[in-house]
Design a protein around this motif. Structure first.
Motif, PDB file in Angstrom:
ATOM      1  N   ILE B 139     -38.199  -0.320  -1.632  1.00  0.00           N
ATOM      2  CA  ILE B 139     -37.301  -1.573  -1.570  1.00  0.00           C
ATOM      3  C   ILE B 139     -36.927  -0.953  -0.092  1.00  0.00           C
ATOM      4  O   ILE B 139     -37.547  -0.135   0.312  1.00  0.00           O
ATOM      5  CB  ILE B 139     -35.909  -0.846  -2.047  1.00  0.00           C
ATOM      6  CG1 ILE B 139     -35.037  -1.553  -2.183  1.00  0.00           C
ATOM      7  CG2 ILE B 139     -36.024   0.773  -1.622  1.00  0.00           C
ATOM      8  CD1 ILE B 139     -34.296  -3.339  -3.003  1.00  0.00           C
ATOM      9  N   TYR B 140     -36.339  -2.691   0.374  1.00  0.00           N
ATOM     10  CA  TYR B 140     -35.760  -2.108   1.849  1.00  0.00           C
ATOM     11  C   TYR B 140     -34.347  -1.461   1.571  1.00  0.00           C
ATOM     12  O   TYR B 140     -33.627  -1.780   1.091  1.00  0.00           O
ATOM     13  CB  TYR B 140     -35.614  -3.802   2.271  1.00  0.00           C
ATOM     14  CG  TYR B 140     -36.715  -4.307   3.101  1.00  0.00           C
ATOM     15  CD1 TYR B 140     -37.936  -3.955   2.991  1.00  0.00           C
ATOM     16  CD2 TYR B 140     -37.027  -5.720   3.157  1.00  0.00           C
ATOM     17  CE1 TYR B 140     -38.804  -4.334   3.280  1.00  0.00           C
ATOM     18  CE2 TYR B 140     -38.309  -5.995   3.896  1.00  0.00           C
ATOM     19  CZ  TYR B 140     -39.475  -5.556   3.816  1.00  0.00           C
ATOM     20  OH  TYR B 140     -40.269  -5.644   4.288  1.00  0.00           O
ATOM     21  N   GLY B 141     -34.627  -0.205   2.482  1.00  0.00           N
ATOM     22  CA  GLY B 141     -33.430   0.385   2.693  1.00  0.00           C
ATOM     23  C   GLY B 141     -32.108   0.421   3.912  1.00  0.00           C
ATOM     24  O   GLY B 141     -31.283  -0.529   3.943  1.00  0.00           O
ATOM     25  N   LEU B 142     -32.788   0.262   4.933  1.00  0.00           N
ATOM     26  CA  LEU B 142     -31.996  -0.099   6.103  1.00  0.00           C
ATOM     27  C   LEU B 142     -31.392  -1.064   5.775  1.00  0.00           C
ATOM     28  O   LEU B 142     -30.374  -1.017   6.951  1.00  0.00           O
ATOM     29  CB  LEU B 142     -32.589   0.996   7.283  1.00  0.00           C
ATOM     30  CG  LEU B 142     -31.668   1.003   8.724  1.00  0.00           C
ATOM     31  CD1 LEU B 142     -31.131   2.377   8.496  1.00  0.00           C
ATOM     32  CD2 LEU B 142     -32.674   1.122   9.696  1.00  0.00           C
ATOM     33  N   THR B 143     -31.845  -2.305   5.856  1.00  0.00           N
ATOM     34  CA  THR B 143     -31.378  -3.482   5.630  1.00  0.00           C
ATOM     35  C   THR B 143     -30.387  -3.992   4.393  1.00  0.00           C
ATOM     36  O   THR B 143     -29.692  -5.015   4.146  1.00  0.00           O
ATOM     37  CB  THR B 143     -32.264  -4.892   6.243  1.00  0.00           C
ATOM     38  OG1 THR B 143     -33.244  -4.437   4.890  1.00  0.00           O
ATOM     39  CG2 THR B 143     -33.125  -4.237   7.266  1.00  0.00           C
ATOM     40  N   LYS B 144     -30.690  -2.576   4.059  1.00  0.00           N
ATOM     41  CA  LYS B 144     -29.522  -2.442   2.161  1.00  0.00           C
ATOM     42  C   LYS B 144     -29.466  -3.289   1.166  1.00  0.00           C
ATOM     43  O   LYS B 144     -29.004  -4.180   1.435  1.00  0.00           O
ATOM     44  CB  LYS B 144     -28.034  -3.109   2.614  1.00  0.00           C
ATOM     45  CG  LYS B 144     -27.596  -2.067   3.999  1.00  0.00           C
ATOM     46  CD  LYS B 144     -26.004  -1.966   4.487  1.00  0.00           C
ATOM     47  CE  LYS B 144     -25.243  -1.922   5.178  1.00  0.00           C
ATOM     48  NZ  LYS B 144     -25.591  -0.666   5.955  1.00  0.00           N
ATOM     49  N   GLY B 145     -31.445  -3.235   0.889  1.00  0.00           N
ATOM     50  CA  GLY B 145     -31.589  -3.452  -0.467  1.00  0.00           C
ATOM     51  C   GLY B 145     -32.033  -4.736  -0.623  1.00  0.00           C
ATOM     52  O   GLY B 145     -31.852  -5.676  -1.417  1.00  0.00           O
ATOM     53  N   GLN B 146     -33.129  -5.415  -0.254  1.00  0.00           N
ATOM     54  CA  GLN B 146     -34.060  -6.773  -0.394  1.00  0.00           C
ATOM     55  C   GLN B 146     -35.441  -5.978  -0.891  1.00  0.00           C
ATOM     56  O   GLN B 146     -35.670  -4.985  -0.580  1.00  0.00           O
ATOM     57  CB  GLN B 146     -33.860  -7.612   0.859  1.00  0.00           C
ATOM     58  CG  GLN B 146     -33.348  -8.075   1.897  1.00  0.00           C
ATOM     59  CD  GLN B 146     -32.026  -7.286   2.833  1.00  0.00           C
ATOM     60  OE1 GLN B 146     -32.799  -6.185   2.551  1.00  0.00           O
ATOM     61  NE2 GLN B 146     -31.009  -7.578   3.376  1.00  0.00           N
ATOM     62  N   TYR B 147     -35.836  -7.205  -1.828  1.00  0.00           N
ATOM     63  CA  TYR B 147     -37.593  -6.350  -2.373  1.00  0.00           C
ATOM     64  C   TYR B 147     -38.302  -5.970  -0.637  1.00  0.00           C
ATOM     65  O   TYR B 147     -38.110  -6.507   0.327  1.00  0.00           O
ATOM     66  CB  TYR B 147     -37.644  -7.628  -3.033  1.00  0.00           C
ATOM     67  CG  TYR B 147     -37.809  -9.065  -2.621  1.00  0.00           C
ATOM     68  CD1 TYR B 147     -37.854  -9.716  -1.848  1.00  0.00           C
ATOM     69  CD2 TYR B 147     -40.008  -8.771  -2.489  1.00  0.00           C
ATOM     70  CE1 TYR B 147     -37.778 -10.696  -1.495  1.00  0.00           C
ATOM     71  CE2 TYR B 147     -40.158 -10.170  -2.139  1.00  0.00           C
ATOM     72  CZ  TYR B 147     -39.152 -11.275  -1.376  1.00  0.00           C
ATOM     73  OH  TYR B 147     -39.270 -12.387  -0.843  1.00  0.00           O
ATOM     74  N   SER B 148     -39.213  -5.447  -1.264  1.00  0.00           N
ATOM     75  CA  SER B 148     -40.668  -5.902  -0.151  1.00  0.00           C
ATOM     76  C   SER B 148     -41.148  -5.741  -0.688  1.00  0.00           C
ATOM     77  O   SER B 148     -42.150  -5.743  -2.226  1.00  0.00           O
ATOM     78  CB  SER B 148     -40.101  -3.367   0.673  1.00  0.00           C
ATOM     79  OG  SER B 148     -41.347  -3.023  -1.001  1.00  0.00           O
ATOM     80  N   PRO B 149     -42.281  -5.563  -0.049  1.00  0.00           N
ATOM     81  CA  PRO B 149     -43.519  -5.982  -0.279  1.00  0.00           C
ATOM     82  C   PRO B 149     -44.809  -5.174  -1.569  1.00  0.00           C
ATOM     83  O   PRO B 149     -45.827  -5.470  -2.021  1.00  0.00           O
ATOM     84  CB  PRO B 149     -44.955  -6.400   0.610  1.00  0.00           C
ATOM     85  CG  PRO B 149     -44.002  -5.064   2.078  1.00  0.00           C
ATOM     86  CD  PRO B 149     -42.363  -5.158   1.390  1.00  0.00           C
ATOM     87  N   THR B 150     -43.760  -4.173  -1.484  1.00  0.00           N
ATOM     88  CA  THR B 150     -44.796  -3.313  -3.088  1.00  0.00           C
ATOM     89  C   THR B 150     -43.550  -3.013  -4.107  1.00  0.00           C
ATOM     90  O   THR B 150     -43.741  -2.980  -5.127  1.00  0.00           O
ATOM     91  CB  THR B 150     -44.429  -1.944  -2.890  1.00  0.00           C
ATOM     92  OG1 THR B 150     -43.401  -0.982  -2.057  1.00  0.00           O
ATOM     93  CG2 THR B 150     -45.521  -1.737  -1.668  1.00  0.00           C
ATOM     94  N   SER B 151     -42.058  -3.731  -4.165  1.00  0.00           N
ATOM     95  CA  SER B 151     -41.695  -4.393  -5.666  1.00  0.00           C
ATOM     96  C   SER B 151     -42.070  -5.118  -6.273  1.00  0.00           C
ATOM     97  O   SER B 151     -42.903  -6.258  -6.384  1.00  0.00           O
ATOM     98  CB  SER B 151     -39.881  -5.332  -4.886  1.00  0.00           C
ATOM     99  OG  SER B 151     -39.888  -4.238  -3.818  1.00  0.00           O
TER     100      SER B 151
END
Lengths: 608, 349
Positions: B139-151
């Motif tokens: 997940i993208y934490g620092l930008t507050k919760g968008q999906y990541s390339p491993t989601s």
């Protein structure tokens, strides 16, 4: 046959052919032989972006222009006296650069139906009278090359490839140049293939002998050596000079040079040159992209290397964020932008000066970086060295702007004395007592350079805003504004450390022509010509664009008119108007080509 | 000797020190969310570092951008918080310029596999001696919760309200595909195992890539609980040990057997199969490494955890240094005067 020997003050020759015809090599050989004879000279290679465009096409034409003389030479020449054209396309593309009454030496074997059609000629221009305002000499260069080599049993393809040496030999005869330097060069260059050495040498000699014996050339010419400052000279291109300037900076700073770079025209030759000099402990890193090139250099600089990255406009755009990082980290870094035509991929092999504002402002937020420029090919050496000096002393990235014209152009260079180059070595911080990563030197405002491996100085740096003195992460509003102003002040104060700007001509007058970068030669020639006519015009060429030297305003205010010629739509002129509030007139050219002196002269006439 | 070598030789020495974990704690307040898996990773790194017997001042932690990339601020070593995705390039430059330093890198699934994917694969193939810790929280934490390339496919996040249609990266396969010489996986919630893998990475000579399953308790809580929690872990994770058969399960009653190229789970209880039928882990087996890494994308197979792959191959920075030495031997130390005057020159009187 004894032919008349005429004396000339200066001559401009252009060699033109297919991009596979070896025209660049032919031009370079003529250049180095001419340099050794003591002529002053300037060159302009003009080649397509495609490596081997289809033979015979207009877009595949490669040219090399050399202007040499017994007088001072500052430009590659406004118009050619002699055009060597290996095929119809080369003639068509380059005829407009030939002066009226100029000489065309055409390889008539190249003017076959197929090539004429490719160059969109309906009739053979060598025969239809369309070139009557020129002196046209048709020479069967291909056939004569084959004749010279017929007993060697070489393939047609290899034989054809030698024909540029025939053209070179003819030009050596016509302008009374010796063959020996090129014969020696052929021997070194092709030493692994003796049959090529033999073929090229023979063809070169055959070309020379053809000049001697043929009836078609009525005269040959002599260009006496120029009066130049006594000393030892060599020929040098801008990219070579840049590479050597970086090596000199490494030697004089005691820092190993680290170049992180991604190949890009027209900057790649700096990478090539530096990668040859590993015995200077130069480390060249061909990175996976432009961003890796600069960030690897920043990493190396953090470790105490002299970090540098070389690129051209599109690469510069990619490096923007990392440049901001270098501003925040306050680490020394040399960034060299060899400008080319843009935007985007633009004109990769053509010159332009349109990255000036990008160099000054092409980053997010307030990210001041010193920007300096080189005026001539050899000047690249000194300005690369100067970039390193400023970077190290002030702990800052420095951008050096050169351009495609300087990078590939060559001129004779009075070899500098190594002892005259200043010591630019930094003092790394080792003292633990009182160490703070962002505690600045009172005079230079530079922060200490504390390299990993130093006991007791463990600290963290990064792209987040720094607290004054401690360097800790800080979001404090007042601190941020303070640091923004501090970084600006540090760059502004570099002006105190620059030599004063000087004008060529008078310090007061009717018109000041202000230039920067590779337009130096054309402006100098134009201003000198106009001064000879008695016009009150002077020349100021700025090597430092950010910050400007302290006396620039004073100089500007001494002239009634200011003209700023640039190979862009007016970038330096914007800066000058904004800072000094003077009504600068612009002269802009964006054709991928350098100024002709006459274009600047016409503008001077218009103003005065 | 260059100025760096001279300076370090003459720098005031600090007395040789026997370090403890606390010696690697910087004076900065740790600002991760309470309960974040990053705390455990930081603690285990600080615990292992003293064992390495490397002076603190010779260590550098480099990072990019993201939660994981705040890591260097909390280590009392040299540290460099870079820009998004570029840590591998920064680390490469530093390591080439200064092979004497011990360089570690902290990155995340966004920083390392999205914006910095290019640099990550190139540092692996070049094989610089840099230790990479990739905190994978999917997940993208620092930008507050968008999906990541491993989601996972179908992941519902702020930027994918109807589910993500992205196929995820398998970090181990990326590293193996990029020819990393050391590839491992470990778990934030298994401190002992985490320490073992960190130690192994530290000992490895070459680019050591370690994927750490890391819980983001704010934006992706429990993403790896199947593999990290007591109730489910034993049945869903196979801990790899070099030379040992792959056995797992609460009562060590299951094993992994190869059917052709496909790993399958077999029972060791019914007498049909025994340990000798199972795959024996071999860290140096390239083909096996790909099979093990691929297991994470096959449902019903346990996740392999531990050192997947570890081989020796030439180090980039050593080869660079070798060319320099050879060049000096052949041509002599660089002489500027000679350089400027070599080749064709002429004199004007």
């Amino acid at each position: 046959m004894n032919k008349a020997l005429k004396n000339l003050d200066e001559v401009t020759i252009r060699f033109a052919g297919d991009s596979g015809d070896g025209m660049q090599l032919t031009g370079m050989q003529f250049t180095s032989t001419t340099a050794m004879l003591g002529n002053d000279l300037s060159t302009l290679p003009d080649y397509p972006a495609e490596i081997r465009a289809p033979a015979g096409t207009l877009f595949g034409v490669s040219g090399f222009q050399i202007h040499f003389g017994s007088t001072e030479i500052n430009t590659p020449g406004d118009a050619c006296d002699v055009l060597v054209a290996m095929n119809p396309a080369a003639l068509k593309v380059n005829i407009r650069s030939l002066r009226d009454g100029g000489v065309i030496i055409a390889n008539s074997d190249g003017f076959n139906d197929k090539n004429l059609k490719l160059a969109s000629y309906e009739k053979n221009p060598l025969e239809d009278g369309s070139l009557e305002k020129y002196q046209v000499h048709s020479v069967k260069i291909t056939q004569l090359t084959h004749n010279a080599l017929e007993d060697l049993g070489l393939s047609n393809k290899i034989t054809d490839r030698s024909k540029n040496f025939f053209a070179l030999g003819m030009m050596y005869w016509m302008f009374s140049r010796p063959l020996e330097p090129t014969i020696k060069w052929i021997g070194d260059k092709f030493k692994k293939t003796p049959e090529i050495v033999e073929a090229n040498t023979r063809v070169l000699k055959a070309g020379y002998a053809f000049g001697e014996t043929t009836e078609i050339f009525a005269a040959r010419y002599e260009v006496k050596p120029a009066t130049m400052i006594p000393g030892k000279y060599r020929s040098i291109t801008g990219n070579e000079a840049t590479a050597w300037g970086l090596i000199a900076a490494s030697v004089k700073s005691g820092l190993d040079l680290f170049l992180g770079s991604y190949p890009i025209t027209p900057a790649s030759d700096i990478l090539h040159e530096l990668s040859r000099h590993k015995n200077f402990r130069v480390k060249t890193f061909q990175a996976e992209d432009e961003i890796a090139g600069i960030t690897a250099s920043i990493g190396a600089a953090y470790g105490g290397a002299l970090g540098a990255t070389t690129t051209s406009g599109p690469g510069m755009a990619l490096k923007g964020e990392a440049l901001g990082l270098a501003v925040m980290l306050e680490l020394p870094l040399i960034v060299i932008d060899v400008q080319r035509g843009g935007p985007s991929t633009g004109l990769p092999t053509k010159t332009e000066q349109a990255d000036l504002l990008q160099a000054l402002y092409g980053r997010n937020s307030e990210a001041p970086i010193p920007v300096i420029t080189a005026s001539t090919p050899a000047d690249c050496f000194f300005m690369a060295f100067e970039a390193a000096r400023i970077a190290i002393k002030y702990m800052t990235p420095v951008i050096l702007l050169t351009d495609g014209y300087l990078a590939n152009g060559a001129e004779p260079w009075l070899i500098p004395q190594v002892d005259n180059l200043p010591d630019i070595s930094p003092k790394f911080r080792t003292e633990v007592e009182g160490f703070h990563p962002y505690l600045r030197d009172e005079k230079t405002l530079a922060r200490p350079w504390a390299i990993p491996g130093t006991p007791g100085l463990e600290h963290r740096i990064g792209g987040l805003e720094k607290q004054h003195i401690t360097g800790n992460v800080s979001y404090d509003p007042e601190n941020h504004e303070f640091m923004v102003k501090m970084r600006q002040a540090k760059v502004d104060h570099i002006a105190d450390d620059l030599p004063p700007a000087t004008t060529e001509g008078d310090e007061k007058g009717d018109l000041l022509v202000v230039g920067w970068g590779g337009t130096y030669g054309a402006i100098r020639t134009a201003v000198e010509n106009k001064r000879r006519e008695g016009k009150s015009v002077s020349h100021l060429h700025l090597k430092y664009v950010n910050p400007f030297q302290k006396n620039v305003g004073e100089i500007l205010y001494n002239f009634k008119n200011i003209l700023v010629p640039e190979l862009n739509l007016g970038q330096l002129s914007k800066l000058i108007r904004a800072k000094y509030l003077v009504p600068a007139v612009t002269l802009n050219k964006v054709q991928g080509l350098p100024f002709k002196a006459v274009e600047i002269e016409d503008k001077i006439d218009e103003i005065l | 000797m260059n100025l760096v070598e001279e300076t370090l030789k003459n720098a005031p020495k600090t007395p040789a020190q026997k370090y403890a974990a606390k010696d690697f704690q910087s004076d900065q307040d740790v600002r991760w969310c309470p309960g974040c898996g990053d705390y455990s990773i930081l603690a285990q790194v600080q615990r292992v570092m003293p064992e390495l017997n490397i002076p603190r001042h010779n260590m550098v932690f480099i990072s990019g951008i993201g939660c994981s990339s705040r890591f260097p601020y909390y280590m009392d070593t040299y540290g460099f918080h870079g820009i998004h995705g570029r840590a591998p390039a920064i680390a490469s430059g530093l390591k080439i310029a200064r092979p004497d330093l011990t360089v570690w890198m902290a990155t995340g699934d966004g920083d390392g596999l999205s914006i910095g994917g290019n640099h990550l694969i190139h540092i692996c193939r070049r094989n610089l001696n840099v230790k990479i810790l990739l905190f994978n929280n999917q997940i993208y934490g620092l930008t507050k919760g968008q999906y990541s390339p491993t989601s996972e496919f179908g992941k519902v996040t702020k930027s994918t309200p109807f589910g993500s249609v992205d196929h995820p990266f398998n970090p181990l396969l990326v590293a193996l595909g990029a020819e990393a010489s050391f590839v491992a996986r470990t778990l934030d919630r298994d401190p002992k195992h985490l320490q073992v893998v960190i130690r192994r990475a530290a000992e490895h000579k070459g680019t050591a890539f370690t994927e750490i399953y890391q819980n983001c308790n704010v934006f992706n809580d429990g993403a790896f609980f199947t593999y990290t929690e007591k109730e489910t872990k034993d049945d869903n994770v196979v801990f790899l040990e070099h030379g040992k058969p792959m056995i797992f399960g609460k009562e060590k009653e299951k094993g992994i057997k190869l059917e052709g190229f496909t790993p399958t789970v077999v029972s060791l209880k019914d007498g049909k199969y025994s340990a000798s039928d199972l795959i024996v882990h071999n860290e140096k087996d390239t083909m096996l490494s790909f099979i093990l890494a691929r297991m994470s994308s096959i449902p019903d197979l346990p996740r392999p955890v531990g050192v997947i792959y570890a081989v020796d191959r030439p180090l980039y920075e050593v080869e660079v240094q070798r060319q320099i030495q050879q060049s000096i031997q052949k041509q002599g130390e660089g002489n500027l005067e000679k350089l400027l005057n070599h080749g064709e020159t002429w004199t004007i009187q």
